[in-house]
Scaffold this motif. Structure first.
Motif, PDB file in Angstrom:
ATOM      1  N   MET A  92      -7.802   0.980 -10.897  1.00  0.00           N
ATOM      2  CA  MET A  92      -6.552   0.362 -10.453  1.00  0.00           C
ATOM      3  C   MET A  92      -6.381  -0.984 -11.152  1.00  0.00           C
ATOM      4  SD  MET A  92      -5.177   0.398  -6.638  1.00  0.00           S
ATOM      5  CE  MET A  92      -3.617  -0.399  -6.295  1.00  0.00           C
ATOM      6  N   CYS A 122     -10.343   0.676  -2.331  1.00  0.00           N
ATOM      7  CA  CYS A 122      -9.242   1.410  -1.722  1.00  0.00           C
ATOM      8  C   CYS A 122      -9.365   2.921  -1.881  1.00  0.00           C
ATOM      9  CB  CYS A 122      -7.927   0.914  -2.311  1.00  0.00           C
ATOM     10  SG  CYS A 122      -7.862   1.056  -4.095  1.00  0.00           S
ATOM     11  N   HIS A 138     -10.504   3.528  -7.129  1.00  0.00           N
ATOM     12  CA  HIS A 138     -10.348   2.064  -7.053  1.00  0.00           C
ATOM     13  C   HIS A 138     -10.645   1.383  -8.384  1.00  0.00           C
ATOM     14  CE1 HIS A 138     -11.015  -2.074  -5.860  1.00  0.00           C
ATOM     15  NE2 HIS A 138     -12.279  -1.977  -6.203  1.00  0.00           N
ATOM     16  N   CYS A 167      -7.435  -4.577  -8.572  1.00  0.00           N
ATOM     17  CA  CYS A 167      -7.341  -4.374  -7.130  1.00  0.00           C
ATOM     18  C   CYS A 167      -8.673  -4.862  -6.563  1.00  0.00           C
ATOM     19  CB  CYS A 167      -7.127  -2.905  -6.786  1.00  0.00           C
ATOM     20  SG  CYS A 167      -7.064  -2.633  -5.005  1.00  0.00           S
ATOM     21  N   HIS A 218      -4.597  -2.557  -0.334  1.00  0.00           N
ATOM     22  CA  HIS A 218      -5.029  -2.917  -1.682  1.00  0.00           C
ATOM     23  C   HIS A 218      -5.049  -4.444  -1.737  1.00  0.00           C
ATOM     24  CE1 HIS A 218      -4.491   1.197  -3.187  1.00  0.00           C
ATOM     25  NE2 HIS A 218      -3.422   1.232  -2.404  1.00  0.00           N
ATOM     26  N   GLU A 227      -9.655  -4.682  -3.448  1.00  0.00           N
ATOM     27  CA  GLU A 227      -9.985  -4.065  -2.159  1.00  0.00           C
ATOM     28  C   GLU A 227     -10.478  -2.652  -2.465  1.00  0.00           C
ATOM     29  OE1 GLU A 227      -8.963  -5.664   1.151  1.00  0.00           O
ATOM     30  OE2 GLU A 227     -10.662  -4.344   1.480  1.00  0.00           O
TER      31      GLU A 227
END
Ligand SMILES: [Cu+2]
Length: 268
Positions: free
Chosen positions: A244, A237, A241, A233, A198, A235
């Protein structure tokens, strides 16, 4: 045709440059000690690259028009390039890139390689699909042991992090879903990830670092203003995602102490 192409190239150049100059989609207001330097470095990079971009695209449009096919135009001659010119622009580009990197490396390294102040506020930040958990060590100042085999993301909170109840240091650890820190004090972030990589991104703090499973990454930042700031976040993920999302609340020392004490009391 040459003129039409010139117009297209110049229009694309104008509009893409305009949004940067007008700061249409820009960074949020910076609220950490590193923000000023990072923003200056960011602006300098954009100005230098912007000049190169506009000059190159301007010349491209001009040449497209100037060397168009027309009656009586001289016969085309193909060249294999100019070694002297190639050496000059390669060296200039290298100097620019290495120079900008060296300028930025100082503030980058200061947040990562220099240890946090002894009086900093430690917060362990754990990313897992698809939430952020924040852990405070409690009055003993020590984080209890967390065991991977005890981690249960579906349970949430302490159980998600796998805190070992047998470890006395874990008794007073506080796990929260929002991150609260006092203003004007350095925050030591210990970054962990439960499942995949992350990236802990707090745009207003100009703070971004990947969280990698199996690693505890230590970094620090100092918030300079109180307020609520978004955590994302950065990234890709997994499927969740996009959700997040977290909140960083920067409050006065007094408020922070009260908040942490209340979380502590909830545990008893
Ligand atoms: Cu993530």
């Amino acid at each position: 045709m040459g003129l039409a192409l010139l117009a297209v190239i110049w229009l694309i150049t104008f509009f893409s440059t305009y949004f940067f100059v007008a700061k249409t989609w820009w960074l949020p207001h910076g609220a950490s000690t590193a923000a000023l330097f990072i923003d200056n470095q960011f602006a300098l990079t954009y100005v230098l690259m912007g000049i190169v971009f506009v000059a190159a695209q301007g010349a491209l449009g001009l040449f497209v028009w100037q060397y168009r096919d027309r009656a009586g135009a001289p016969k085309v001659e193909y060249s294999h390039g100019n070694t002297k010119l190639e050496v000059v622009w390669t060296v200039l580009t290298a100097v620019l890139f290495v120079g900008l990197n060296l300028m930025g490396s100082n503030v980058w390294a200061r947040e990562r390689f220099a240890p946090a102040d002894p009086g900093s506020v430690p917060v362990e930040v754990t990313g897992m699909q698809f939430a952020w958990y924040f852990r405070y060590p409690g009055p003993d100042g020590k984080f209890g042991i967390a065991k991977p085999e005890l981690e249960d993301p579906s349970a949430g909170g302490e159980a998600a992090l796998g805190l070992d109840p047998a470890d006395p240091a874990s008794k007073d650890d506080v796990v929260t879903g929002i991150m609260e820190v006092p203003v004007g004090r350095e925050v030591e972030v210990i970054l962990r990830a439960h499942d995949v990589i992350h990236s802990f991104f707090v745009p207003a703090m100009r703070f971004k670092q990947d969280a990698v499973p199996g690693l505890a990454i230590h970094m620090h930042f100092t918030p300079t203003e109180t307020g609520d700031f978004e955590i994302a976040c950065a990234e890709l993920c997994g499927l969740g995602h996009y959700k997040m999302h977290g909140m960083l609340k920067v409050v006065s020392q007094d408020e922070f102490d009260k908040w942490l004490a209340a979380r502590e009391a909830e545990k008893q």
